[in-house]
Design a protein around this motif. Sequence first.
Motif, PDB file in Angstrom:
ATOM      1  N   GLY A 498       0.800  -1.216   0.000  1.00 52.65           N
ATOM      2  CA  GLY A 498       0.000   0.000   0.000  1.00 52.65           C
ATOM      3  C   GLY A 498       0.834   1.268   0.000  1.00 52.65           C
ATOM      4  N   SER A 499       1.937   1.264   0.730  1.00 49.75           N
ATOM      5  CA  SER A 499       2.754   2.472   0.837  1.00 49.75           C
ATOM      6  C   SER A 499       3.773   2.628  -0.292  1.00 49.75           C
ATOM      7  N   LEU A 500       4.289   1.516  -0.800  1.00 49.87           N
ATOM      8  CA  LEU A 500       5.363   1.603  -1.794  1.00 49.87           C
ATOM      9  C   LEU A 500       4.922   1.238  -3.202  1.00 49.87           C
ATOM     10  N   CYS A 501       3.910   0.389  -3.310  1.00 52.93           N
ATOM     11  CA  CYS A 501       3.522  -0.111  -4.637  1.00 52.93           C
ATOM     12  C   CYS A 501       2.047   0.126  -4.921  1.00 52.93           C
ATOM     13  N   GLY A 502       1.475   1.123  -4.251  1.00 51.02           N
ATOM     14  CA  GLY A 502       0.060   1.400  -4.461  1.00 51.02           C
ATOM     15  C   GLY A 502      -0.260   1.837  -5.873  1.00 51.02           C
ATOM     16  N   HIS A 503       0.720   2.416  -6.549  1.00 53.86           N
ATOM     17  CA  HIS A 503       0.504   2.892  -7.918  1.00 53.86           C
ATOM     18  C   HIS A 503       0.686   1.792  -8.958  1.00 53.86           C
ATOM     19  N   ILE A 504       1.098   0.605  -8.500  1.00 54.58           N
ATOM     20  CA  ILE A 504       1.363  -0.502  -9.423  1.00 54.58           C
ATOM     21  C   ILE A 504       0.088  -1.309  -9.624  1.00 54.58           C
ATOM     22  N   HIS A 505      -0.240  -1.572 -10.881  1.00 55.95           N
ATOM     23  CA  HIS A 505      -1.410  -2.403 -11.174  1.00 55.95           C
ATOM     24  C   HIS A 505      -1.083  -3.854 -10.852  1.00 55.95           C
ATOM     25  N   PRO A 506      -1.914  -4.533 -10.062  1.00 51.02           N
ATOM     26  CA  PRO A 506      -1.594  -5.922  -9.661  1.00 51.02           C
ATOM     27  C   PRO A 506      -1.537  -6.867 -10.854  1.00 51.02           C
ATOM     28  N   GLY A 507      -0.848  -7.981 -10.631  1.00 47.65           N
ATOM     29  CA  GLY A 507      -0.747  -9.022 -11.652  1.00 47.65           C
ATOM     30  C   GLY A 507       0.513  -8.919 -12.466  1.00 47.65           C
ATOM     31  N   ASP A 508       0.784  -9.992 -13.198  1.00 43.27           N
ATOM     32  CA  ASP A 508       1.918 -10.039 -14.123  1.00 43.27           C
ATOM     33  C   ASP A 508       3.236  -9.788 -13.404  1.00 43.27           C
ATOM     34  N   SER A 509       3.343 -10.215 -12.147  1.00 40.10           N
ATOM     35  CA  SER A 509       4.537 -10.148 -11.304  1.00 40.10           C
ATOM     36  C   SER A 509       5.002  -8.730 -10.996  1.00 40.10           C
ATOM     37  N   ARG A 510       4.179  -7.740 -11.283  1.00 43.73           N
ATOM     38  CA  ARG A 510       4.606  -6.354 -11.060  1.00 43.73           C
ATOM     39  C   ARG A 510       4.759  -6.026  -9.578  1.00 43.73           C
ATOM     40  N   ILE A 511       3.883  -6.555  -8.739  1.00 43.44           N
ATOM     41  CA  ILE A 511       3.942  -6.242  -7.307  1.00 43.44           C
ATOM     42  C   ILE A 511       5.215  -6.806  -6.687  1.00 43.44           C
ATOM     43  N   ILE A 512       5.533  -8.050  -6.989  1.00 42.61           N
ATOM     44  CA  ILE A 512       6.737  -8.669  -6.414  1.00 42.61           C
ATOM     45  C   ILE A 512       7.984  -7.938  -6.887  1.00 42.61           C
ATOM     46  N   ASN A 513       8.023  -7.545  -8.150  1.00 42.78           N
ATOM     47  CA  ASN A 513       9.172  -6.786  -8.648  1.00 42.78           C
ATOM     48  C   ASN A 513       9.294  -5.445  -7.942  1.00 42.78           C
ATOM     49  N   CYS A 514       8.162  -4.814  -7.687  1.00 45.00           N
ATOM     50  CA  CYS A 514       8.174  -3.532  -6.962  1.00 45.00           C
ATOM     51  C   CYS A 514       8.705  -3.717  -5.549  1.00 45.00           C
ATOM     52  N   LEU A 515       8.274  -4.775  -4.884  1.00 41.37           N
ATOM     53  CA  LEU A 515       8.749  -5.036  -3.525  1.00 41.37           C
ATOM     54  C   LEU A 515      10.251  -5.294  -3.511  1.00 41.37           C
ATOM     55  N   MET A 516      10.754  -6.036  -4.484  1.00 37.70           N
ATOM     56  CA  MET A 516      12.190  -6.308  -4.540  1.00 37.70           C
ATOM     57  C   MET A 516      12.986  -5.034  -4.778  1.00 37.70           C
ATOM     58  N   GLU A 517      12.463  -4.153  -5.613  1.00 35.88           N
ATOM     59  CA  GLU A 517      13.163  -2.894  -5.870  1.00 35.88           C
ATOM     60  C   GLU A 517      13.197  -2.008  -4.637  1.00 35.88           C
ATOM     61  N   ASN A 518      12.232  -2.183  -3.740  1.00 36.86           N
ATOM     62  CA  ASN A 518      12.153  -1.363  -2.528  1.00 36.86           C
ATOM     63  C   ASN A 518      12.555  -2.133  -1.282  1.00 36.86           C
ATOM     64  N   LEU A 519      13.343  -3.175  -1.470  1.00 35.68           N
ATOM     65  CA  LEU A 519      13.719  -4.018  -0.341  1.00 35.68           C
ATOM     66  C   LEU A 519      14.469  -3.237   0.731  1.00 35.68           C
ATOM     67  N   ASP A 520      15.216  -2.232   0.328  1.00 36.60           N
ATOM     68  CA  ASP A 520      16.002  -1.448   1.284  1.00 36.60           C
ATOM     69  C   ASP A 520      15.298  -0.170   1.723  1.00 36.60           C
ATOM     70  N   ARG A 527       9.186  -8.612   8.361  1.00 38.96           N
ATOM     71  CA  ARG A 527       8.360  -9.785   8.056  1.00 38.96           C
ATOM     72  C   ARG A 527       8.123  -9.907   6.554  1.00 38.96           C
ATOM     73  N   CYS A 528       7.816  -8.800   5.931  1.00 43.69           N
ATOM     74  CA  CYS A 528       7.607  -8.823   4.476  1.00 43.69           C
ATOM     75  C   CYS A 528       8.899  -9.197   3.764  1.00 43.69           C
ATOM     76  N   GLU A 529       9.993  -8.630   4.203  1.00 41.48           N
ATOM     77  CA  GLU A 529      11.278  -8.929   3.581  1.00 41.48           C
ATOM     78  C   GLU A 529      11.623 -10.411   3.705  1.00 41.48           C
ATOM     79  N   LYS A 530      11.363 -10.978   4.874  1.00 38.52           N
ATOM     80  CA  LYS A 530      11.670 -12.384   5.100  1.00 38.52           C
ATOM     81  C   LYS A 530      10.908 -13.273   4.122  1.00 38.52           C
ATOM     82  N   HIS A 531       9.599 -13.080   4.032  1.00 38.63           N
ATOM     83  CA  HIS A 531       8.786 -13.926   3.151  1.00 38.63           C
ATOM     84  C   HIS A 531       9.099 -13.663   1.681  1.00 38.63           C
ATOM     85  N   LEU A 532       9.402 -12.426   1.364  1.00 32.17           N
ATOM     86  CA  LEU A 532       9.740 -12.095  -0.027  1.00 32.17           C
ATOM     87  C   LEU A 532      11.025 -12.790  -0.452  1.00 32.17           C
TER      88      LEU A 532
END
Length: 1181
Positions: A498-520, A527-532
């Motif tokens: 919600g805070s980092l990838c709210g502008h990303i349209h879900p699906g097509d692996s876009r959310i996971i890629n967004c989370l990886m780019e914002n890992l730091d 907790r999110c980092e661990k599961h990711l």
Amino acid sequence: MAAYGRRVVYFSTILFVLFYAQTNVQGLPPFPKGDTVNNFHGLKNGNPDDVSELHKFPQKSKDHFAGKNNFHPNNKIPRFYAPPGENKLGINNKPVDHLGQQPQFRSPKPIKIADSPECAEDVQRFCSRGIRGNNFAILNCLQSDLKTDEELNVQCHHFLWSYKMNLTKDIRFESASREVCKQDLIQISECTNLEKGQVIPCLIENFENVTNKNCQQFLHKMAPIVFSDYRLVYNFLTNCHTDIGRTQCGRLDSDMEAAHSQGSTLQCLADKMRSLSNQCKLQVLRVYELQSDDYHMDRPLYYACRDDRERLCQATTSGNGKIFECLFKHIADKLMSSQCREKLELRQRLIAEDVKVDKSFFMTCREDIMKYHCLEGADHHEDTRRATVLLCLEDKVKNDQPVDGECLGEMRELRRTIMEDYNVSPDIVAKCGHDIESYCAKVNPGDSTLHCLMSHARSGELSSECRAQLEALLKEADVDQDFTIDRTLQKACQDVVGSLCGHIHPGDSRIINCLMENLDNDDMTDRCEKHLLNIQFFFMRDFKLDHHLYKSCRKDARKLCSAGENWHQLNDHTPEQGPLVFACLHHHIKRTGGNKQNSVSRACKQEVRRVMKARAKDVKLNFEIQELCHSDLAVHCSDDKSDFEKGGELECLQTVYDELQPACKKLIANITEEEDEDLELDNILMKACTPMIKKFCNDLLDQDADPPEVLDCLIEHKLNHDMNPKCAAGVEHHQLISLKEFRFNHKFKQACQKSVMRFCKDKNTKYEVVTCLSSHVRNDTLLDKDHRIEKACRRQLRVEVLRRGESINLDPELKGKCSEDIQKYCGHVTPGNAAVLECLKSHQRNLNNVCHKLLFKREKDEFAIGDYGLLSACKRMIEEHCDQTQDEPEILECLKKHKNDHLFDSKCRQVILRRQVLQSHDYRLNPSLKKACEMDIGKFCAVVVDNNKNDIELEGKVISCLKKQFAVRRLTLECTAEISQAVEAGAEDIRMAPVLQAVCKWEIKKLCSDEMYEGRDNELEMKDAHVGGVAECLKTMFYSKKLTNKKCISEVAALIQEEEIDINVDPILKHSCMKDIYKLCKEINPGEGRHMSCLLSVLEQDPSQLTKDCRKKLSLRREMWEYAAQVAPLENFSELYTQISQSPAKMYLLSIISVVICIIFIVGLGCGRVTKRVRKELKNK
């Protein structure tokens, strides 16, 4: 489908209400001869409920239904059929009594279940009065609740089972089924010629091939009867007879216990699916397939989930697998009972073996499954495994082939179920059981067992078999494609999304890629980092698990890396499995000079780069490091917990690079090389330096500069007071690691690769290569030869030399050889900004021999190639006064000319003075002087050069030698210009006259203390305000005869004689007579002593024209010159002639010399005649 389900329910109700309300308890009489079906219009229409004509037909004998022949003498349990031979389960078509004789049929009295002695008491206890006349309603009452079912007496259990079994064998229903399903029986040849009692079960098993609606309705009514016991299922007993006994899942006789336990027998076989024979396994799966339409048919599950169904799926209509689908969605719900969850997990495991068991999914996707041949397994045999079908459909989606939207929704739900509970995957249960027991027996709230296993896989603790199954499961679930598939990950990262990838349209692996780019990012939770990272650990190991990577690179992988055509193959051991295809793509991207046919597409390059960036986030994501560097990590990087921060292990391995095992060393070398090419691959550096890049290098970002240029910018600002210390440390670590090998610096490697191969081929480390190339550039510069090193390489080499000078840590050779001196003299100095190097230079005379020699080499490199201390201190002055594209010697000469300007930076001026002091000690540190005076040095000072070692300073001896020749005007014009500057510098600052300073050290300290002070290590330092004061003090002491040291007297006299040549080399006199020169000598060109001759001429002819201070200073200088000539007589006639002929007062001197010679001649004539008189007699002889 819903309407169809409602019709089924409707007709089922009619069957329950009408049929069993009219039929007797023990069986039905046979049909009369003739057209039996025509006499039963309801049966003909597929409705066995219509029994209005049953009373017209003869009934079975009373003895058969109620007499002693049909009851066991002890317990009075009816025995309707006893099959001949070994089979005692009542399948044969000939009924027998308990004595083995055929019974005599007589018209019995109709008996209802409620009136039977076996069940009358239980019916009264559990069923209402209103339904006691309806046999189907009684069956539903007694068997719809698990508690009720368990409390029934054994005799009633067996009675009910016998009733249902005989019902399936009743000739009237079988005849009706043959007539109602006539068309379907023609199509289903398997069910045409069967023994009595097998037609209806056979039709039910082939229900999916039944097309006649009346037949379908009839079979729907009979299905609950057939599925109430496995012995009623077509071919089940034949195929599973041996397995039931071997697995101890039930008893094969027909006694009361066996009858009571049949519901658990099928479940037991399902639990032991992997140990069953293929025939029995297929039969068990087939039963569950046929039960998938309505959860009522799976009695154990129905009993376990009845309350859950009311609680969680109350609004869901039964039929078409809808109740199953709803319950599966809530399998992880806290409100779900453990008993129901256990039964659902069992059914899901069966779905994993046979996707048809999931009615909702199979019927929704059936068209696509058939169209794409997803049931076609090896050797063209049917493969109904969930993974085979699901991966086949996912493959079509990934290859942009159409799949029905509703089917996509079912696929998504099925994948969610797979990720939600490991128990639904039999391979995970089988292969990971020990690992689950060892590591994941107690899972933290909010986590899942699968994520627990993945976490231990990252730590290398999981067995290889379990890890392989996890990889297969993730491929089946295709989590990367849709973030919501993994509910554990979704719950852990929902706020972060919600805070980092709210502008990303879900699906097509876009959310996971967004989370990886914002890992730091600071908003990323642990907790999110661990599961990711748990998920990414597996994505990095298989090219196919990364949705975007596969989509962008599949064509390149097939063309360049021999990858297979299909994404979904489970047991494909071709090169694309695991990491090989990614390594192949990466290799083709790195390889240069290839033709376009073998080049990787731009989209694929971007995805490979993204994956490389993701790998850099955590060393455990790089499987190659885990495999090749496992032992090195244990040996070198296990003690310090800081090593296990994100990226810390890699930094540790880089630090101990020289000690690594060959395979690990090669891998770390490649990774380090890539980090220099792409700064974003250095995760620690990027995490610390991203704000600094925006602050100091924003203009480069606007220009879309290459990563090496951004790194250069960070290095340039490394010592800025606004620089983040962590970023500065990261930058220096990057610099230190790049010293390990020449190729670790991308720009340096590109610029100097040819030169290295030609001149420094035997050098390994980067600092060795820099030293080697520096020697060639330095020699070519000093000897004024054509440069052998390319211009691009020289430019980059200058950068490396400058960086080496910035920090002693970046010069491991100098740091090692000078370690004792650094600790002794510079322990208080903070490394960086060339501070330690400058400290060593200030104590150069006191350093040990090895350190001294190496420091001198570094000084030669600085003066010829690049001087970090000078460029750092004088950056603004260089920008204002000099051409920044010039080489180092030219920049220094430019700064020398402006160092005395009024607004010149004082810090820069001090650095320039220190450089001039160094140059005055050795001509080799002054490239322009060395070049200009090369011939003169060989002619006049060769002995000095030959008598001193080449790797230590000459302490100003050569320059002092040249000064003496300068005093007698014997140098070439080019050398004269250079030495005149040296003489002037020595006059201004005694430190630039090292020979004079050395021999007059005591006199300076005692007699000229006002001009100097004693610095560190008893070294004399000049007061900045007194330019030329020390030299002037020594000349005054010389003239007043206060100097006693002969060597000092000689050197001061030489200084006075040198200054006699030109007023420009005498700063005190020049300052006093500046106005006079402008007034009286402005028409005369400066140089070669012309201004000095002009002033002396005016002093002789009309001294009043001179200013008072100039007249006084000039008169004193003339007296000093005369006195110096007396104290330091010329050594030969040649020097006398040169001195007189080049003296500004040569006419005066020549006149005096001529008069002296004439007087001597005349006196000689007279004295000679007197001393040589001869007596007259001798003369007359």
